[in-house]
Write a protein that holds these residues in place. Sequence first.
Motif, mmCIF file in Angstrom:
data_model
loop_
_atom_site.group_PDB
_atom_site.id
_atom_site.type_symbol
_atom_site.label_atom_id
_atom_site.label_comp_id
_atom_site.label_asym_id
_atom_site.label_seq_id
_atom_site.Cartn_x
_atom_site.Cartn_y
_atom_site.Cartn_z
ATOM 1 N N ILE A 1 32.388 36.271 38.111
ATOM 2 C CA ILE A 1 33.259 37.232 37.421
ATOM 3 C C ILE A 1 32.413 37.790 36.280
ATOM 4 O O ILE A 1 32.172 37.116 35.275
ATOM 5 C CB ILE A 1 34.544 36.557 36.891
ATOM 6 C CG1 ILE A 1 35.305 35.863 38.036
ATOM 7 C CG2 ILE A 1 35.431 37.581 36.180
ATOM 8 C CD1 ILE A 1 36.535 35.068 37.593
ATOM 9 N N ASP B 1 31.877 39.543 33.277
ATOM 10 C CA ASP B 1 32.775 40.001 32.212
ATOM 11 C C ASP B 1 32.041 40.145 30.882
ATOM 12 O O ASP B 1 31.085 39.420 30.621
ATOM 13 C CB ASP B 1 33.954 39.011 32.086
ATOM 14 C CG ASP B 1 35.144 39.618 31.353
ATOM 15 O OD1 ASP B 1 35.177 40.850 31.168
ATOM 16 O OD2 ASP B 1 36.041 38.843 30.964
ATOM 17 N N TYR C 1 32.424 40.122 41.277
ATOM 18 C CA TYR C 1 33.681 40.825 40.988
ATOM 19 C C TYR C 1 33.308 42.036 40.130
ATOM 20 O O TYR C 1 32.954 41.901 38.965
ATOM 21 C CB TYR C 1 34.593 39.875 40.202
ATOM 22 C CG TYR C 1 36.086 40.149 40.256
ATOM 23 C CD1 TYR C 1 36.635 41.108 41.099
ATOM 24 C CD2 TYR C 1 36.947 39.395 39.450
ATOM 25 C CE1 TYR C 1 38.015 41.304 41.149
ATOM 26 C CE2 TYR C 1 38.325 39.586 39.493
ATOM 27 C CZ TYR C 1 38.851 40.545 40.349
ATOM 28 O OH TYR C 1 40.217 40.726 40.381
ATOM 29 N N ARG D 1 32.128 32.484 35.347
ATOM 30 C CA ARG D 1 32.655 33.632 34.593
ATOM 31 C C ARG D 1 31.892 33.738 33.283
ATOM 32 O O ARG D 1 31.711 32.744 32.575
ATOM 33 C CB ARG D 1 34.141 33.504 34.299
ATOM 34 C CG ARG D 1 34.656 34.775 33.573
ATOM 35 C CD ARG D 1 36.152 34.837 33.441
ATOM 36 N NE ARG D 1 36.549 36.168 32.968
ATOM 37 C CZ ARG D 1 37.687 36.767 33.272
ATOM 38 N NH1 ARG D 1 38.551 36.163 34.047
ATOM 39 N NH2 ARG D 1 37.969 37.959 32.791
ATOM 40 N N THR D 2 31.457 34.930 32.959
ATOM 41 C CA THR D 2 30.735 35.136 31.708
ATOM 42 C C THR D 2 31.698 35.601 30.620
ATOM 43 O O THR D 2 32.877 35.845 30.878
ATOM 44 C CB THR D 2 29.614 36.196 31.889
ATOM 45 O OG1 THR D 2 30.215 37.444 32.241
ATOM 46 C CG2 THR D 2 28.638 35.780 32.970
ATOM 47 N N SER E 1 41.586 35.734 36.614
ATOM 48 C CA SER E 1 41.909 37.162 36.754
ATOM 49 C C SER E 1 42.032 37.643 38.210
ATOM 50 O O SER E 1 41.468 38.671 38.586
ATOM 51 C CB SER E 1 40.889 38.020 35.995
ATOM 52 O OG SER E 1 40.828 37.649 34.640
ATOM 53 N N PHE F 1 31.880 28.281 33.026
ATOM 54 C CA PHE F 1 32.122 29.379 32.089
ATOM 55 C C PHE F 1 30.960 29.498 31.123
ATOM 56 O O PHE F 1 30.519 28.494 30.557
ATOM 57 C CB PHE F 1 33.430 29.135 31.334
ATOM 58 C CG PHE F 1 34.630 29.106 32.255
ATOM 59 C CD1 PHE F 1 35.210 30.291 32.681
ATOM 60 C CD2 PHE F 1 35.149 27.896 32.729
ATOM 61 C CE1 PHE F 1 36.304 30.281 33.550
ATOM 62 C CE2 PHE F 1 36.233 27.873 33.594
ATOM 63 C CZ PHE F 1 36.816 29.073 34.007
ATOM 64 N N TRP G 1 28.097 39.747 29.925
ATOM 65 C CA TRP G 1 27.422 40.094 31.173
ATOM 66 C C TRP G 1 26.117 40.904 31.014
ATOM 67 O O TRP G 1 25.106 40.556 31.628
ATOM 68 C CB TRP G 1 28.387 40.755 32.163
ATOM 69 C CG TRP G 1 27.707 41.075 33.438
ATOM 70 C CD1 TRP G 1 27.377 42.304 33.910
ATOM 71 C CD2 TRP G 1 27.193 40.122 34.406
ATOM 72 N NE1 TRP G 1 26.701 42.190 35.106
ATOM 73 C CE2 TRP G 1 26.573 40.874 35.426
ATOM 74 C CE3 TRP G 1 27.189 38.712 34.497
ATOM 75 C CZ2 TRP G 1 25.967 40.267 36.536
ATOM 76 C CZ3 TRP G 1 26.586 38.113 35.593
ATOM 77 C CH2 TRP G 1 25.976 38.884 36.585
#
Length: 246
Positions: A20, A22, A64, A190-191, A198, A212, A217
């Motif tokens: 993800i 982000d 994503y 996820r960043t 989400s 995480f 990003w």
Amino acid sequence: MGSIKDQLILDKLPRHVAVIMDGNGRWAQKKGNSRIFGHQHGVTAVREITEAAAELGLGYLTLYAFSTENWRRPQREVNALMSLLVSTISSETKTLLKNNVKLNTIGCKECLPKNVLKKLEDSEKATSENTGLTLTLALSYSSRWEIVEATKKIAVDIQNGKTKTNEITDEVFNTYLTTYNLPDPELMIRTSGELRISNFLLWQIAYSELYFSEVLWPDYRKEDFYEALLDYQKRERRFGKTSQQI
Ligand code: IPE
Ligand code: IPE
Ligand code: MG
């Protein structure tokens, strides 16, 4: 100081990593720039991580890039993201070919502007014979959308007598998802420090390891990716069993 890469056990790498991506907006705003500037710089990180995954010999990388919910953003930002997609795919297809990467997309294709879809399909076609990494871009994707679509297709197949209700198993359901040709990700990253999923791959991450990172990003680089892989390799995946059984 050596790279974290040297500490990785190459035969214990995940087959599939989902990310993800982000933090583009926050990255840009910190620098006093527009959110769009952040998306433009996010492309560098996409290139880096795709290259890292290909070099390590991972089978699948799923990114994503745009969620169903992202259509709710200001029109200007949505347009900028769509044109960035077109220009990036145009410029990167050569690199995908050079690195034996096969492009794949998941999400609502009809929801995308025609020129975006055309570029994606051209690049998917051009890279379809590649046998290395499968790079999947999730575009106009959300997991609930995907699960509802799968359910509708199953209902139609039952109506047409192609399948029966009691034949629908976990494995059969999987074949109706947009990820039917991908193994479940062993690792999801996820960043940007946000601790949520989400609406990404909810079915597929049933047993994924979650990681995480605080890094935004556009700043995400190979070393950050190796760090996530190393952390993954230290975990014990039990799938319901006890530690003694593993
Ligand atoms: C991720 O960065 C990219 C997309 C969702 C398209 P964001 O744009 O969500 O950046 P933040 O979370 O606002 O910082
Ligand atoms: C999730 O990021 C979607 C993508 C990375 C493409 P968002 O930044 O849109 O997620 P939320 O809405 O903050 O949870
Ligand atoms: Mg975000």
